[in-house]
Scaffold this active site. Structure first.
Site, PDB file in Angstrom:
ATOM      1  N   TRP A 101       0.833  -1.212   0.000  1.00  0.00           N
ATOM      2  CA  TRP A 101       0.000   0.000   0.000  1.00  0.00           C
ATOM      3  C   TRP A 101       0.860   1.252   0.000  1.00  0.00           C
ATOM      4  O   TRP A 101       0.557   2.228  -0.674  1.00  0.00           O
ATOM      5  CB  TRP A 101      -0.976  -0.002   1.174  1.00  0.00           C
ATOM      6  CG  TRP A 101      -1.965  -1.131   1.099  1.00  0.00           C
ATOM      7  CD1 TRP A 101      -2.128  -2.135   2.008  1.00  0.00           C
ATOM      8  CD2 TRP A 101      -2.925  -1.378   0.050  1.00  0.00           C
ATOM      9  NE1 TRP A 101      -3.124  -2.987   1.592  1.00  0.00           N
ATOM     10  CE2 TRP A 101      -3.621  -2.554   0.398  1.00  0.00           C
ATOM     11  CE3 TRP A 101      -3.244  -0.727  -1.148  1.00  0.00           C
ATOM     12  CZ2 TRP A 101      -4.637  -3.092  -0.393  1.00  0.00           C
ATOM     13  CZ3 TRP A 101      -4.248  -1.263  -1.940  1.00  0.00           C
ATOM     14  CH2 TRP A 101      -4.921  -2.423  -1.562  1.00  0.00           C
ATOM     15  N   ASP A 171      -1.474   6.860   6.128  1.00  0.00           N
ATOM     16  CA  ASP A 171      -2.590   5.989   5.757  1.00  0.00           C
ATOM     17  C   ASP A 171      -2.806   5.059   6.954  1.00  0.00           C
ATOM     18  O   ASP A 171      -1.938   4.239   7.266  1.00  0.00           O
ATOM     19  CB  ASP A 171      -2.213   5.194   4.496  1.00  0.00           C
ATOM     20  CG  ASP A 171      -3.227   4.115   4.123  1.00  0.00           C
ATOM     21  OD1 ASP A 171      -4.222   3.932   4.852  1.00  0.00           O
ATOM     22  OD2 ASP A 171      -3.005   3.443   3.085  1.00  0.00           O
ATOM     23  N   LYS A 195     -11.776  -1.629   6.835  1.00  0.00           N
ATOM     24  CA  LYS A 195     -10.950  -2.536   7.631  1.00  0.00           C
ATOM     25  C   LYS A 195     -11.453  -2.555   9.080  1.00  0.00           C
ATOM     26  O   LYS A 195     -11.702  -3.601   9.633  1.00  0.00           O
ATOM     27  CB  LYS A 195      -9.478  -2.124   7.582  1.00  0.00           C
ATOM     28  CG  LYS A 195      -8.948  -1.869   6.176  1.00  0.00           C
ATOM     29  CD  LYS A 195      -8.788  -3.142   5.360  1.00  0.00           C
ATOM     30  CE  LYS A 195      -8.701  -2.894   3.876  1.00  0.00           C
ATOM     31  NZ  LYS A 195      -7.453  -2.308   3.397  1.00  0.00           N
TER      32      LYS A 195
HETATM   33  C1  PLP Z   1      -7.038  -1.832   2.100  1.00  0.00           C
HETATM   34  C2  PLP Z   1      -6.004  -0.781   2.163  1.00  0.00           C
HETATM   35  C3  PLP Z   1      -5.905   0.206   1.174  1.00  0.00           C
HETATM   36  C4  PLP Z   1      -6.762   0.230  -0.062  1.00  0.00           C
HETATM   37  O1  PLP Z   1      -8.037   0.604   0.252  1.00  0.00           O
HETATM   38  P1  PLP Z   1      -9.139   0.846  -0.873  1.00  0.00           P
HETATM   39  O2  PLP Z   1     -10.228   1.470  -0.080  1.00  0.00           O
HETATM   40  O3  PLP Z   1      -9.486  -0.486  -1.438  1.00  0.00           O
HETATM   41  O4  PLP Z   1      -8.566   1.759  -1.879  1.00  0.00           O
HETATM   42  C5  PLP Z   1      -4.955   1.186   1.326  1.00  0.00           C
HETATM   43  N1  PLP Z   1      -4.138   1.207   2.394  1.00  0.00           N
HETATM   44  C6  PLP Z   1      -4.210   0.269   3.360  1.00  0.00           C
HETATM   45  C7  PLP Z   1      -3.292   0.356   4.514  1.00  0.00           C
HETATM   46  C8  PLP Z   1      -5.141  -0.749   3.267  1.00  0.00           C
HETATM   47  O5  PLP Z   1      -5.200  -1.673   4.234  1.00  0.00           O
END
Ligand code: PLP
Length: 361
Positions: A101, A171, A195
């Protein structure tokens, strides 16, 4: 009706209480004769839902008034582009690459300016967090970027990088609201909610006001990716993901009832310890992450034998433990044990692993 123990990395388990409440309100939300899915986002009813959600989130995270809270769409992945568009005043940023990511965000940023990888743990399949105490950050970098909890690899920054005065952007998709954080240490915090908070389709961005530019620094940036426009319109420049925001609001209330983020942290530590303690003494299963960098949320592990891994995942599934297969890029197993995973789920999983180990020794 029965529910499995769902160890999915995302979309992931939600509190049963929240699901039940949402089910009860599905046909007739508080006497208005319709579902939240069916109501105008411009209605008083919905305005109250989003305002309350924002306030509860501010309470939970102790978000100072000089930070905007935005409820956006497009997934965390869309913010990979929005971040450089809105922050790259000097056209430069430093990225710490600790997994897929982070790498995707880093690659996306390269489209809009100079993204510099100042540290990486790619040399050991992202199984650790690199030393970030003395990074070589370009003087004119607009920000330092991290993916705080690495969903796929199961690592977490227990300590934030030394950004040497640069803004920190994180993030937090897979560790959102799993423990208290000091918001003032960040310029921008964002994450997809699927998540640890709610249904896919909502991204929450918490942005210090002075970092929001009048217009993005990239020419012809899409209107939807302008943080200023989203902020000025209270996240309702267009139709927001109304139902998703409503569920997030319910999860915030559930978290408050659970005692807030300090209590959640204690609960998460207790849960994770059950699994890690077992892994540390097992002769069959082993964790894949350097101990000091272990995530409380995502726990990858292996037997070292692909066939045995497969057998384990299949038998676990049959026993009611779902989604234990590791990410397609790394194999093995991964148990995601987010806020809403009850402690019994982890206890029972460990009991199952013990039994499996005995039977297959
Ligand atoms: C799942 C995830 C993403 C991607 O998320 P989307 O909503 O599918 O774009 C980005 N960063 C992290 C840390 C993730 O766990």
């Amino acid at each position: 009706m029965s529910r499995v123990y769902n160890f999915s990395a995302g979309p992931a388990v939600l509190p049963e209480e929240v699901l039940k409440e949402a089910a009860e309100e599905m046909f007739d939300y508080r006497g208005c004769g319709m579902s939240v899915m069916e109501m105008s986002h411009r209605s008083k009813m919905f305005q109250q839902i989003i305002d309350e959600a924002e306030q509860d989130l501010r309470d939970l995270m102790n978000i100072p008034d000089n930070y905007k809270v935005l409820f956006l769409q497009g997934g965390a992945s869309q913010q990979f582009a929005a971040v450089p568009m809105n922050l790259m005043k000097n056209g430069k940023a430093a990225y710490v690459v600790t997994g897929q990511w982070a790498k995707k965000a880093y690659q996306e940023a390269q489209k809009y300016g100079e993204a510099v990888a100042v540290a990486s743990s790619a040399d050991k399949t992202f199984s650790y967090i690199p030393d970030c105490s003395d990074l070589d950050i370009p003087e004119d970098a607009d920000y330092v970027y991290i993916c705080q909890n690495n969903t796929i690899y199961g690592t977490v920054f227990h300590e934030l990088p030394n950004t040497k005065g640069h803004e920190l952007v994180a993030d937090v998709s897979s560790c959102f609201l799993s423990e208290p954080i000091d918001v003032t240490k960040y310029g921008v915090i964002y994450g997809g909610v699927q998540k640890n908070i709610g249904p896919a389709g909502v991204v929450i961005a918490i942005i210090r006001e002075d970092l929001i530019p009048e217009t993005p620094y990239v020419e012809n940036a899409p209107t939807m990716l302008s943080w200023k426009i989203q902020a000025d319109n209270g996240s309702m420049y267009n139709t927001p993901p109304c139902y998703g925001i409503y569920i997030c609001g319910k999860v915030f209330k559930w978290l408050k009832k659970m005692g807030g983020l300090e209590a959640m942290k204690a609960y998460n530590e207790k849960k994770a310890a059950i699994l890690y303690d077992f892994l540390d003494q097992s002769k069959m299963f082993q964790g894949t992450v350097r101990k000091e960098d272990r995530s409380l949320m995502n726990v990858p592990f292996i037997t070292g034998n692909d066939e045995l891994d497969k057998k384990f995942v299949a038998e676990a599934k049959a026993a009611g433990f779902e989604n234990l297969k590791g990410h397609r890029s790394v194999g093995g197993m991964r148990a995601s044990i987010y806020n809403a995973m009850p402690i019994e789920g982890v206890e029972k999983l460990v009991a199952f692993m013990k039994k499996f180990e005995e039977e297959n020794a």
